[in-house]
Design an enzyme around this catalytic site. Structure first.
Site, PDB file in Angstrom:
ATOM      1  N   TYR A   9     -16.773  52.392 122.443  1.00  0.00           N
ATOM      2  CA  TYR A   9     -17.431  51.798 121.280  1.00  0.00           C
ATOM      3  C   TYR A   9     -17.348  52.687 120.033  1.00  0.00           C
ATOM      4  O   TYR A   9     -17.411  52.194 118.921  1.00  0.00           O
ATOM      5  CB  TYR A   9     -18.896  51.511 121.604  1.00  0.00           C
ATOM      6  CG  TYR A   9     -19.058  50.345 122.536  1.00  0.00           C
ATOM      7  CD1 TYR A   9     -19.015  49.048 122.044  1.00  0.00           C
ATOM      8  CD2 TYR A   9     -19.227  50.527 123.904  1.00  0.00           C
ATOM      9  CE1 TYR A   9     -19.141  47.963 122.895  1.00  0.00           C
ATOM     10  CE2 TYR A   9     -19.358  49.449 124.760  1.00  0.00           C
ATOM     11  CZ  TYR A   9     -19.322  48.164 124.248  1.00  0.00           C
ATOM     12  OH  TYR A   9     -19.442  47.090 125.082  1.00  0.00           O
ATOM     13  N   LYS A 201     -28.848  64.843 115.459  1.00  0.00           N
ATOM     14  CA  LYS A 201     -28.448  63.526 115.987  1.00  0.00           C
ATOM     15  C   LYS A 201     -29.498  62.972 116.966  1.00  0.00           C
ATOM     16  O   LYS A 201     -29.910  61.812 116.883  1.00  0.00           O
ATOM     17  CB  LYS A 201     -27.088  63.665 116.675  1.00  0.00           C
ATOM     18  CG  LYS A 201     -26.698  62.510 117.549  1.00  0.00           C
ATOM     19  CD  LYS A 201     -26.359  61.280 116.747  1.00  0.00           C
ATOM     20  CE  LYS A 201     -26.283  60.063 117.649  1.00  0.00           C
ATOM     21  NZ  LYS A 201     -25.771  58.899 116.992  1.00  0.00           N
ATOM     22  N   ASN A 205     -32.211  59.411 116.596  1.00  0.00           N
ATOM     23  CA  ASN A 205     -32.390  58.269 117.498  1.00  0.00           C
ATOM     24  C   ASN A 205     -33.785  58.268 118.120  1.00  0.00           C
ATOM     25  O   ASN A 205     -34.345  57.203 118.392  1.00  0.00           O
ATOM     26  CB  ASN A 205     -31.307  58.275 118.577  1.00  0.00           C
ATOM     27  CG  ASN A 205     -30.002  57.696 118.040  1.00  0.00           C
ATOM     28  OD1 ASN A 205     -29.963  57.186 116.921  1.00  0.00           O
ATOM     29  ND2 ASN A 205     -28.946  57.785 118.814  1.00  0.00           N
ATOM     30  N   CYS A 255     -27.856  54.463 123.084  1.00  0.00           N
ATOM     31  CA  CYS A 255     -28.232  55.593 122.241  1.00  0.00           C
ATOM     32  C   CYS A 255     -29.727  55.802 122.235  1.00  0.00           C
ATOM     33  O   CYS A 255     -30.239  56.808 122.692  1.00  0.00           O
ATOM     34  CB  CYS A 255     -27.748  55.338 120.826  1.00  0.00           C
ATOM     35  SG  CYS A 255     -26.058  54.787 120.822  1.00  0.00           S
ATOM     36  N   TYR A 314     -27.903  43.894 124.651  1.00  0.00           N
ATOM     37  CA  TYR A 314     -29.088  44.690 124.311  1.00  0.00           C
ATOM     38  C   TYR A 314     -29.647  44.357 122.936  1.00  0.00           C
ATOM     39  O   TYR A 314     -30.788  44.697 122.631  1.00  0.00           O
ATOM     40  CB  TYR A 314     -28.829  46.191 124.466  1.00  0.00           C
ATOM     41  CG  TYR A 314     -28.099  46.852 123.318  1.00  0.00           C
ATOM     42  CD1 TYR A 314     -26.715  46.909 123.282  1.00  0.00           C
ATOM     43  CD2 TYR A 314     -28.808  47.435 122.267  1.00  0.00           C
ATOM     44  CE1 TYR A 314     -26.050  47.520 122.241  1.00  0.00           C
ATOM     45  CE2 TYR A 314     -28.146  48.048 121.209  1.00  0.00           C
ATOM     46  CZ  TYR A 314     -26.781  48.087 121.207  1.00  0.00           C
ATOM     47  OH  TYR A 314     -26.137  48.692 120.161  1.00  0.00           O
ATOM     48  N   LYS A 315     -28.832  43.678 122.107  1.00  0.00           N
ATOM     49  CA  LYS A 315     -29.352  43.206 120.825  1.00  0.00           C
ATOM     50  C   LYS A 315     -28.462  42.086 120.304  1.00  0.00           C
ATOM     51  O   LYS A 315     -27.455  41.740 120.929  1.00  0.00           O
ATOM     52  CB  LYS A 315     -29.476  44.341 119.813  1.00  0.00           C
ATOM     53  CG  LYS A 315     -28.161  44.917 119.344  1.00  0.00           C
ATOM     54  CD  LYS A 315     -28.435  45.896 118.231  1.00  0.00           C
ATOM     55  CE  LYS A 315     -27.148  46.378 117.618  1.00  0.00           C
ATOM     56  NZ  LYS A 315     -27.365  47.332 116.557  1.00  0.00           N
TER      57      LYS A 315
HETATM   58  N1  SAJ Z   1     -35.074  47.197 118.625  1.00  0.00           N
HETATM   59  C1  SAJ Z   1     -36.361  46.686 118.655  1.00  0.00           C
HETATM   60  N2  SAJ Z   1     -37.078  46.616 117.490  1.00  0.00           N
HETATM   61  C2  SAJ Z   1     -36.554  47.035 116.299  1.00  0.00           C
HETATM   62  C3  SAJ Z   1     -35.252  47.564 116.272  1.00  0.00           C
HETATM   63  C4  SAJ Z   1     -34.530  47.637 117.450  1.00  0.00           C
HETATM   64  O1  SAJ Z   1     -36.870  46.297 119.722  1.00  0.00           O
HETATM   65  O2  SAJ Z   1     -37.256  46.916 115.295  1.00  0.00           O
HETATM   66  C5  SAJ Z   1     -34.283  47.306 119.858  1.00  0.00           C
HETATM   67  C6  SAJ Z   1     -32.948  46.559 119.800  1.00  0.00           C
HETATM   68  O3  SAJ Z   1     -33.090  45.222 120.120  1.00  0.00           O
HETATM   69  C7  SAJ Z   1     -32.139  47.321 120.824  1.00  0.00           C
HETATM   70  C8  SAJ Z   1     -32.616  48.758 120.650  1.00  0.00           C
HETATM   71  O4  SAJ Z   1     -33.893  48.649 120.040  1.00  0.00           O
HETATM   72  O5  SAJ Z   1     -32.407  46.897 122.146  1.00  0.00           O
HETATM   73  C9  SAJ Z   1     -31.723  49.655 119.822  1.00  0.00           C
HETATM   74  O6  SAJ Z   1     -31.084  48.918 118.800  1.00  0.00           O
HETATM   75  P1  SAJ Z   1     -30.743  49.461 117.334  1.00  0.00           P
HETATM   76  O7  SAJ Z   1     -30.094  48.349 116.624  1.00  0.00           O
HETATM   77  O8  SAJ Z   1     -31.946  50.013 116.713  1.00  0.00           O
HETATM   78  O9  SAJ Z   1     -29.796  50.699 117.592  1.00  0.00           O
HETATM   79  P2  SAJ Z   1     -28.361  50.925 118.319  1.00  0.00           P
HETATM   80  O10 SAJ Z   1     -28.622  51.517 119.669  1.00  0.00           O
HETATM   81  O11 SAJ Z   1     -27.536  49.698 118.280  1.00  0.00           O
HETATM   82  O12 SAJ Z   1     -27.699  52.019 117.363  1.00  0.00           O
HETATM   83  C10 SAJ Z   1     -28.342  53.240 117.178  1.00  0.00           C
HETATM   84  C11 SAJ Z   1     -28.467  53.564 115.686  1.00  0.00           C
HETATM   85  N3  SAJ Z   1     -29.423  54.629 115.482  1.00  0.00           N
HETATM   86  C12 SAJ Z   1     -30.481  54.534 114.646  1.00  0.00           C
HETATM   87  O13 SAJ Z   1     -30.764  53.538 114.054  1.00  0.00           O
HETATM   88  C13 SAJ Z   1     -31.303  55.775 114.525  1.00  0.00           C
HETATM   89  C14 SAJ Z   1     -27.143  54.000 115.130  1.00  0.00           C
HETATM   90  O14 SAJ Z   1     -27.268  54.411 113.786  1.00  0.00           O
HETATM   91  C15 SAJ Z   1     -26.565  55.145 115.956  1.00  0.00           C
HETATM   92  O15 SAJ Z   1     -25.316  55.531 115.514  1.00  0.00           O
HETATM   93  C16 SAJ Z   1     -26.431  54.687 117.363  1.00  0.00           C
HETATM   94  O16 SAJ Z   1     -27.715  54.278 117.857  1.00  0.00           O
HETATM   95  C17 SAJ Z   1     -25.902  55.851 118.202  1.00  0.00           C
HETATM   96  O17 SAJ Z   1     -24.742  55.808 118.630  1.00  0.00           O
HETATM   97  O18 SAJ Z   1     -26.598  56.834 118.382  1.00  0.00           O
END
Ligand code: SAJ
Length: 407
Positions: A9, A201, A205, A255, A314-315
């Site tokens: 990814y 980093k 997260n 992440c 997951y989203k």
């Molecule tokens: N989620 C919630 N409520 C929210 C936001 C997200 O329940 O308000 C859930 C999502 O549905 C999902 C999970 O959290 O299951 C994580 O989703 P996400 O969209 O917040 O993050 P990722 O895992 O897709 O991507 C993250 C990002 N990190 C941050 O926002 C700090 C991205 O910038 C990073 O590059 C990536 O992790 C990584 O590789 O570390």
């Protein structure tokens, strides 16, 4: 030439964008199937803009091979899972990649680790590999940590526009890598040391995990006292310094649900909020199952055969199922709900991955009375009217139909 190791990814879009911007790139992955697919001209996952970036990279001469290349610059983006028992980072893939690089590389090689690692991983696991193989760190080999920050669903925009961190032992090496990343990244590139880059980093997260946990805890509190968490968050967020995130069925992805464990594993006793947040987020799939149980009871539904789970990823709008709340729910289903199998459907997952999976919205809607929306894909948002008449539990706050149950 730059050899990008690990075409998942993060590695694939990174390799492609580097190639598209005029860098000579060979992408390497030990999975022959991945290489075969790429060489057949097919990208291995869905992401907006990835297909056209792929074409551009191919036209600029990117090569895919399962063999490590002899060169003086490598970018490593292989998985860094955590060990379930110790909660510490499992650096075996990074170590393995570095070992293989050392077999073939030239003197003076730069190895950029992009994979997310816990603070101290490079000192603890990577530098010893160099010593073992008689390489001098800082002379024969230069290590760099340049973690990515891109979010699935908006990867290509963020590759070009997100600021990033480059940690290196020597400023001149950091500058060299800055120049390379500047070939595609327009945002600020912050130079620092390796340990600071590693910690930064993981901290980023973890920040997000803690903030999601706050929203999820509020959802539970509000549910216990019959208050509308969405309305409360909506109003609270009008405060200029408040920005509460959205509650949901849990935190998935590779992440945010993984990185905070590195801090818990390495700093037990100190990482208290972090641990509590992890536990709250991990408890959400079971909380949803309890809600399903209560709603079924309210409607006199005896078994789950007419219950449907919408969404496996997951989203929203990604085809990535890693650590997905739906998969977590399916694991503990029997503890909460009895009867036959639930039906499951996700428009972005075309392969059969779970039992009783449906492959079209029609097939899914035909066999369910109670729909649990676990992912707010565009598809369901655009077809909301078709859910009329069903009992709906919306865990994502996307359904506007009257009578919808929420978290
Ligand atoms: N989620 C919630 N409520 C929210 C936001 C997200 O329940 O308000 C859930 C999502 O549905 C999902 C999970 O959290 O299951 C994580 O989703 P996400 O969209 O917040 O993050 P990722 O895992 O897709 O991507 C993250 C990002 N990190 C941050 O926002 C700090 C991205 O910038 C990073 O590059 C990536 O992790 C990584 O590789 O570390």
């Amino acid at each position: 030439m730059i050899n990008v190791i690990g075409l998942g990814y993060i590695g694939l879009p990174t390799a492609l964008i580097l190639a598209a911007n005029g860098n000579e790139i060979v992408g390497t992955d030990y999975n022959e199937n991945v290489i075969m697919e790429l060489n057949r001209g097919r990208v291995t996952f869905k992401e907006g803009g990835l297909d056209s970036l792929f074409e551009k990279a191919v036209s600029k001469g990117i090569i895919f091979s399962s063999k490590y290349q002899k060169t003086d610059m490598y970018i490593v983006s292989v998985p860094t899972p955590y060990d379930a028992a110790s909660k510490k980072v499992d650096a075996r893939y990074v170590v393995n990649a570095v070992e293989q690089i050392l077999e073939v590389c030239e003197k003076g090689t730069i190895i950029v680790i992009e994979s997310t690692v816990s603070p101290g991983t490079i000192d603890r696991y990577v530098r010893p590999v160099l010593v073992d193989k008689d390489f001098k760190s800082g002379e024969d080999i230069h290590l760099v940590h340049a973690p990515e920050r891109i979010i699935p669903g908006n990867m290509l925009y963020e590759l070009e526009n997100n600021s990033r961190t480059i940690g290196a032992d020597k400023p001149e090496i950091a500058e060299k890598i800055k120049k390379l990343y500047s070939s595609f990244c327009k945002a600020e590139l912050v130079l620092t040391d390796i340990r600071t880059a590693e910690m930064t980093k993981v901290v980023e997260n973890t920040f997000r995990d803690i903030n999601i946990a706050y929203a999820n805890e509020l959802a539970k509190i509000c549910r216990s006292d019959n208050m509308d968490v969405y309305e409360i968050i909506r109003i609270a967020n009008k405060h200029p310094r408040v920005n509460i995130l959205a509650p949901g069925p849990g935190v998935g992805g590779h992440c945010i649900s993984v990185d905070p464990w590195f801090l818990v594993g390495d700093y037990p006793g100190l990482a208290n909020i972090i641990l509590a947040a992890r536990k709250i987020n991990d408890s959400m799939p079971e909380f949803v199952l309890e809600r399903v149980h209560d709603i079924m009871e309210e409607h006199g539904m005896k078994d789950v055969s007419r219950v449907g789970l919408y969404g496996l990823t997951y989203k929203e709008n990604v085809d990535d199922m890693r650590e997905s709340p739906t998969l977590q729910m399916l694991k503990t289903m029997e503890k909460h709900l009895s009867g036959n199998l639930v039906s499951v459907y996700d428009p972005l997952i075309t392969k059969d991955v779970v039992q009783n999976q449906k492959h079209s919205l029609d097939d899914f809607l035909n066999v369910v009375d109670l729909i649990v929306i676990l992912v707010g894909h565009d598809e369901i948002k655009e077809n909301m009217d078709r859910l009329k008449g069903k009992i709906i539990l919306d865990t994502r706050g996307v359904c506007t139909l009257e009578g919808t149950y929420r978290l």
